[in-house]
Design an enzyme around this catalytic site. Structure first.
Site, short mmCIF file in Angstrom:
data_model
loop_
_atom_site.label_atom_id
_atom_site.label_comp_id
_atom_site.label_asym_id
_atom_site.label_seq_id
_atom_site.Cartn_x
_atom_site.Cartn_y
_atom_site.Cartn_z
CB THR A 148 -0.98 -0.02 1.19
OG1 THR A 148 -0.25 -0.27 2.40
CG2 THR A 148 -2.03 -1.11 1.00
CE LYS A 174 0.49 -3.47 3.41
NZ LYS A 174 -0.24 -2.49 4.29
CB THR A 185 0.76 -3.72 13.29
OG1 THR A 185 2.15 -3.72 13.57
CG2 THR A 185 0.00 -3.62 14.58
CD GLU A 271 1.82 5.19 6.34
OE1 GLU A 271 1.05 4.56 5.60
OE2 GLU A 271 1.44 5.91 7.28
CG ASN A 397 -0.85 8.36 7.69
OD1 ASN A 397 -1.53 7.35 7.53
ND2 ASN A 397 0.45 8.30 7.87
CB THR A 402 -9.52 11.89 -0.36
OG1 THR A 402 -8.52 12.58 0.40
CG2 THR A 402 -10.77 11.77 0.48
#
Length: 402
Positions: A148, A174, A185, A271, A397, A402
């Site tokens: 992702t 992942k 997680t 991230e 994030n 969207t």
């Protein structure tokens, strides 16, 4: 034990592949993967401790009640969590994969990752999955299909010997955001050609997950979709592992090597992260206490921010330890920072010591930094992994949905 290539296809009898189903119009890459064994496998899994669990986890729990499986089907782009028709669509994923592979639906593990709360467009998976091509070189493709916000694939494999037979364990995973214990997680898929009973496989996995994936944190958020699944098809031809003997310990050692490597890769690819941050706590009263302390340090937003800025703010380390609820005496604690650029001690027996700020800056500017903590009260130790906290984490994030 030897480090090898191949990921989930390193072990005999396993193939993998991927296809673009079109789950999200904005995604041009493949988004659906299959991992398949040529024969029935003993299987075991661990799942997220989040009370909100995605539908694929419940379906997988049902399918693994008998301790056997042959295939894993996984998609990215939609978590199928808190979603309309969730259970029905997870079962439809298993059903179409079973039809494509010619196996029973109950022998298929189902996993999903992506946006929470939106209906999974399972119809596109049903339409395109029959086009998938599986082969012994498909691990990388399968790995990319489940990504992702990951920036790189995450894979590991080892070769080891059981009773004179060469065995292999390989895995892909992942995980980049919404990463925090418990369970681990992320999605992690492991395969082995070692012959081992379901009971021994499940015990080995449960114990190892606690010391690997459960010691990783990126942002303090435990996902709804986390699972770690291992399939063992026995094609290495070793004598079946049924007891906690030397052969079992050799298997556990190999499993730990693979999962530790995967766990570190998850933390390093957090991230927005620019560096892997490791905390090792030694000379603790117990392993449990050392684990609590190490996880508190790598999980602290203030420590993570200091690591991003290459700031030797060791007071934040002790602060995080102090709220970990683990027993220790602050006046015994010593702290040092280490990396490829060297080592700098910054705290001794709970108090500041003079150190070279320029050297500390160099040490903390490396892509991998270790925080060494000596609590001076016992003999136990533990290591946890995290990453720095950067501006890009918020950017990623802020508009993820969207």
């Amino acid at each position: 034990m030897k480090i090898i290539d191949g990921g989930v296809c390193a072990a005999k009898g396993f193939t993998a592949g991927s296809i673009r189903s079109g789950i999200k119009d904005s995604r041009a890459d493949d988004d659906t993967a299959i991992i398949f064994s040529a024969c029935e496998c003993t299987a075991a899994a661990t799942y997220t401790m989040n009370r909100v669990k995605a539908a694929p986890l419940y379906v997988t729990m049902e399918h693994l009640e008998n301790g056997v499986a042959r295939a894993i089907v996984a998609n990215a782009g939609n978590a199928n969590a808190c979603a309309p028709d969730g259970m029905e669509n997870a079962r439809r994923m298993a059903k179409v994969a079973a039809k494509v592979l010619g196996v029973d639906e109950d022998d298929v593990v189902v996993a999903s990752t992506g946006v929470i709360g939106q209906r999974l467009p399972v119809e596109c998976i049903e339409q395109h999955l029959p086009e998938i091509v599986l082969d012994g070189n498909g691990s990388e493709k399968a790995n990319r299909a489940i990504m992702t916000t990951d920036t790189k694939t995450k894979t590991a494999a080892v070769e080891f010997t059981i009773g004179g037979r060469i065995c292999r364990i390989g895995g892909i995973c992942k995980g980049s955001g919404m990463i925090h214990p418990n369970m681990g997680t992320m999605l992690s898929f492991l395969t082995t050609d070692c012959a081992i009973t379901h009971e021994m496989l499940a015990e080995a996995l449960q114990e190892n997950v606690r010391k690997t994936y459960n010691r990783v944190t990126v942002d303090g958020d435990t996902s709804t979709n986390d699972m770690c699944v291992v399939l063992a098809n026995g094609q290495a031809g070793n004598e079946l592992i049924e007891w906690q003997d030397e052969e079992y310990q050799a298997f556990c050692k190999a499993l730990n090597e693979v999962n530790t490597r995967l766990a570190r890769q998850i933390a390093a690819d957090g991230e927005g992260a620019t560096k892997l941050v490791t905390c090792t706590v030694k000379n603790s009263r117990s392993e449990e206490a050392a684990e609590r302390l190490a996880k508190a340090v790598v999980g602290s937003n203030l420590v993570k921010a200091a690591m991003f800025g290459a700031d030797a703010n060791w007071g934040r380390v002790l602060c995080a330890m102090g709220y970990s609820k683990a027993p220790f005496r602050p006046e015994y604690v010593s702290v040092a920072f280490e990396s490829a650029a060297g080592r700098v001690a910054v705290c001794e027996k709970g108090a500041a010591i003079d150190f070279d700020e320029a050297l500390a800056k160099q040490v903390l500017s490396e892509s991998e930094v270790t925080i060494q903590v000596d609590v001076g009260e016992g003999t136990d130790c533990a290591t946890a992994w995290g990453c720095d906290l950067t501006y890009d984490y918020v950017k990623i994030n802020g508009d993820y949905r969207t």
